[in-house]
Every structure is written in structure tokens, then in C-alpha cells.
Design a protein around this motif. Structure first.
Motif, PDB file in Angstrom:
ATOM      1  N   SER A 206      19.099  -0.429  10.392  1.00 35.06           N
ATOM      2  CA  SER A 206      18.516   0.906  10.291  1.00 35.06           C
ATOM      3  C   SER A 206      17.622   1.074   9.061  1.00 35.06           C
ATOM      4  O   SER A 206      16.991   2.113   8.890  1.00 35.06           O
ATOM      5  N   THR A 207      17.523   0.055   8.228  1.00 43.07           N
ATOM      6  CA  THR A 207      16.722   0.152   7.012  1.00 43.07           C
ATOM      7  C   THR A 207      15.228   0.111   7.309  1.00 43.07           C
ATOM      8  O   THR A 207      14.798  -0.411   8.338  1.00 43.07           O
ATOM      9  N   GLU A 208      14.463   0.665   6.413  1.00 40.34           N
ATOM     10  CA  GLU A 208      13.006   0.607   6.517  1.00 40.34           C
ATOM     11  C   GLU A 208      12.468  -0.712   5.971  1.00 40.34           C
ATOM     12  O   GLU A 208      11.334  -1.089   6.251  1.00 40.34           O
ATOM     13  N   ARG A 209      13.270  -1.409   5.174  1.00 37.26           N
ATOM     14  CA  ARG A 209      12.827  -2.666   4.583  1.00 37.26           C
ATOM     15  C   ARG A 209      12.755  -3.777   5.628  1.00 37.26           C
ATOM     16  O   ARG A 209      13.446  -3.745   6.636  1.00 37.26           O
TER      17      ARG A 209
ATOM     18  N   ARG B  96      12.147  -5.931  11.550  1.00 33.26           N
ATOM     19  CA  ARG B  96      11.736  -4.608  11.065  1.00 33.26           C
ATOM     20  C   ARG B  96      11.973  -3.609  12.190  1.00 33.26           C
ATOM     21  O   ARG B  96      11.609  -3.874  13.330  1.00 33.26           O
ATOM     22  N   HIS B  97      12.582  -2.493  11.842  1.00 37.91           N
ATOM     23  CA  HIS B  97      12.860  -1.432  12.812  1.00 37.91           C
ATOM     24  C   HIS B  97      13.594  -1.970  14.038  1.00 37.91           C
ATOM     25  O   HIS B  97      13.227  -1.686  15.179  1.00 37.91           O
TER      26      HIS B  97
END
Length: 108
Positions: free
Chosen positions: A19-22, A83-84
Motif C-alpha cells: 500500500s506504500t507510495e514508494r 509500485r501501486h
């Protein structure tokens, strides 16, 4: 064991990191691999350099065989960039420090 590269299970990856944006660099290894021993210091250096932009994680496919099967990992090491919740790039086998840096930079 690395102090900067997070050791994860498939469950931890799914529940905590996706769930991170990184950008996530997922280093799929088995601990007996010479390539693992060679590449880990390079990944640690990149984690330090890009610490605000990426999470570097490793998963031992000998310990998490269901994950290895699901991801069709045939070569160790295999590196996924995520990513995502989507795999955006993948590399198999040993990479040089320059190849690894370009792999990350091209996907930031």
C-alpha cells in the motif's frame, strides 16, 4: 542478515508494504546462493542512497515456496520492482552495481 534490507514473508509484503507510495525492490533469494551474497551489499548501498524513494525487501523462496510458485520464480536471484501493487519491472540473475542502479533509476 542485512540491517537495511527488510526480510519479509509474502504475507507481510501483501499486508504492510504494497500500500506504500514508494517503489518496492523485492529481492527474491535463497540464502545459499553466491549471487545473493554478492548482490546484497549493492542493494544495501542503493537502499541507503534512495532511502526516501524505495523500500528494499528480500524474501527467501526456500522458506516461502508458495510465493515462489505463484510468482513463477525459476532463477535466483530474481528482483521485482513493485509500485501501486503492480510489478513494473523484473530482472533475473546476477546484476552488476551499475546494472542494478540503472534498473532502479529507470523506474523511479
Amino acid at each position: 542478515m542485512s540491517k537495511t534490507v527488510l526480510v519479509v514473508t509474502a504475507e507481510q509484503l501483501a499486508s504492510q508494504l504494497l500500500s506504500t507510495e514508494r517503489l518496492i525492490l523485492l529481492f527474491c533469494i535463497n540464502n545459499s546462493s553466491d549471487d545473493y551474497q554478492t548482490m546484497l551489499p549493492m542493494i544495501e548501498t542503493l537502499q541507503s542512497h534512495y532511502q526516501s524513494q524505495i523500500y528494499c525487501c528480500q524474501i527467501d523462496i526456500d522458506q516461502d515456496t508458495a510465493f515462489a510458485k505463484k510468482m513463477a520464480i525459476d532463477v535466483v536471484p530474481t528482483i521485482f520492482l513493485i509500485r501501486h501493487q503492480q510489478i513494473i519491472d523484473e530482472r533475473e540473475g546476477r546484476l552488476t552495481a551499475d546494472e542494478l542502479a540503472h534498473f532502479i533509476e529507470n523506474n523511479l
